[in-house]
Design a protein around this motif. Structure first.
Motif, PDB file in Angstrom:
ATOM      1  N   ILE A 171     -24.005  20.359  82.466  1.00 54.27           N
ATOM      2  CA  ILE A 171     -25.203  19.824  83.108  1.00 54.27           C
ATOM      3  C   ILE A 171     -25.434  20.621  84.391  1.00 54.27           C
ATOM      4  O   ILE A 171     -24.898  20.284  85.453  1.00 54.27           O
ATOM      5  N   PRO A 172     -26.207  21.693  84.336  1.00 53.40           N
ATOM      6  CA  PRO A 172     -26.545  22.424  85.560  1.00 53.40           C
ATOM      7  C   PRO A 172     -27.569  21.653  86.389  1.00 53.40           C
ATOM      8  O   PRO A 172     -28.439  20.969  85.845  1.00 53.40           O
ATOM      9  N   VAL A 173     -27.470  21.781  87.721  1.00 51.92           N
ATOM     10  CA  VAL A 173     -28.337  21.051  88.652  1.00 51.92           C
ATOM     11  C   VAL A 173     -28.880  22.019  89.697  1.00 51.92           C
ATOM     12  O   VAL A 173     -28.134  22.844  90.235  1.00 51.92           O
ATOM     13  N   ILE A 174     -30.181  21.922  89.978  1.00 52.11           N
ATOM     14  CA  ILE A 174     -30.789  22.639  91.093  1.00 52.11           C
ATOM     15  C   ILE A 174     -31.658  21.658  91.865  1.00 52.11           C
ATOM     16  O   ILE A 174     -32.041  20.604  91.341  1.00 52.11           O
ATOM     17  N   GLY A 175     -31.967  21.982  93.143  1.00 51.47           N
ATOM     18  CA  GLY A 175     -32.768  21.061  93.921  1.00 51.47           C
ATOM     19  C   GLY A 175     -33.327  21.683  95.186  1.00 51.47           C
ATOM     20  O   GLY A 175     -32.988  22.810  95.572  1.00 51.47           O
ATOM     21  N   TYR A 176     -34.184  20.905  95.852  1.00 53.78           N
ATOM     22  CA  TYR A 176     -34.814  21.310  97.103  1.00 53.78           C
ATOM     23  C   TYR A 176     -35.046  20.062  97.935  1.00 53.78           C
ATOM     24  O   TYR A 176     -35.634  19.082  97.458  1.00 53.78           O
TER      25      TYR A 176
END
Length: 326
Positions: free
Chosen positions: A97-102
């Motif tokens: 489960i890869p996660v990216i954010g801002y």
């Protein structure tokens, strides 16, 4: 607002439980009127939060990206996590489960750019399989390992760049899934999942997601966590499904210890720092609607609401996801 949400959540839960109490498995309905919906005619994407207890057939993939906006009182986190699962063997699925954010902050600088969060590896083994006419649900054991891939310390004047925890976290789940036939012949699918998580300690330097300042040097040990999720999905038609999750979480005390190097008059003076967050508890609800173009692909639109509890703040998270199996 909080009391209204709680009353609405309790009403929805009691209504669904009432439907459940008046439903029976297929073997107990000898003369169903109207005719029962067959399991093959009901299409699902899954609710917003509860993991499935099913595993993929060997050689098959599941791809499910989520887009969300976690809204707190003074911050808003735009992010994406994507479930990428593969049927490795009979009863066994693996994935990541890869996660990216801002982060958008109301009283300070936003994230300098889109950042990487903590990614998770997982393996799920199915123990039992539901059969129509039986009271035995589908059950599975899920093991997850969350890696400290997200930035969490040495944030300088950009605390909004913090996307991770800095710690390795092992989470063990027990997942279950059951089908019920309601008096109108439609299917109510339920999931009940519980988990326990265990985090290791991590080194912390400078400004961090734990509220430390530039002169801090020390370690943090997040407390263990417990999470429970009771989810309902009602097959309104073959393509349309109504879903709701009801969640409870409890996190134990997080300990932070180290030295804070204060600089009065260009003379470094180390100060001992010891802090404890205390345990925290929160409840949540996540209503959603699903639309399925086929048994293999569907879309989910929902909102998770976390009610502020002991040592925890409330949040509202609208989200959209696409579920594709091939």
């Amino acid at each position: 607002m909080t009391n209204a949400w709680r009353r609405a959540s309790l009403g929805a839960l009691l209504g669904m439980l009432g439907c459940l109490m008046h439903s029976t498995p297929a073997h107990a309905q000898t003369t169903p009127t109207p005719p029962q919906e067959s399991m093959s005619d009901a299409w699902w994407t899954g609710p917003m939060l509860a993991n499935s207890a099913e595993t993929l057939p060997p050689g098959h993939f599941l791809f499910e990206p989520y887009l969300y906006d976690v809204r707190h009182a003074h911050t808003s986190t735009f992010g994406s996590n994507t479930y990428m699962l593969y049927g490795l063997a009979n009863r066994l699925s693996i994935g990541m489960i890869p996660v990216i954010g801002y982060n958008q902050v109301s009283h300070g600088p936003n994230s300098s750019s889109i950042g990487v969060g903590d990614w998770t590896l997982q393996a799920q083994y199915r123990l039992t399989e539901f059969r129509q006419g039986s009271w035995m649900p589908t059950t599975a054991i899920l093991l997850q390992e969350t890696l400290p891939t997200g930035k969490y310390d040495q944030l300088g004047n950009r605390p909004g760049d913090g996307m991770g925890s800095g710690t390795y976290t092992t989470t063990l789940w027990l997942n279950s899934q059951m089908y019920w036939w309601l008096p109108n012949g439609r299917i109510l699918r339920t999931r009940f999942n519980i988990s326990k998580s265990f985090s290791r300690s991590a080194r912390v330097r400078g400004v961090s997601v734990y509220g430390t300042d530039e002169g801090f040097r020390g370690r943090v040990k997040p407390g263990n966590g417990f999470f429970a999720d009771l989810a309902f999905e009602y097959s309104l038609t073959q393509r349309w499904v109504l879903a709701t999750d009801f969640t409870y979480s409890h996190n134990s005390n997080t300990r932070l210890a180290g030295l804070d190097f204060v600089d009065p008059g260009n003379v470094l003076v180390p100060q001992n720092v010891r802090s404890n967050s205390g345990s925290s508890t929160s409840f949540g609800v996540a209503p959603a609607i699903e639309y399925n173009w086929s048994p293999a692909i569907g879309v989910l639109l929902g909102t998770r609401v976390i009610f502020g509890g002991r040592n925890s703040s409330g949040s509202v998270t609208p989200a959209v996801a696409i579920n594709y199996v091939y």
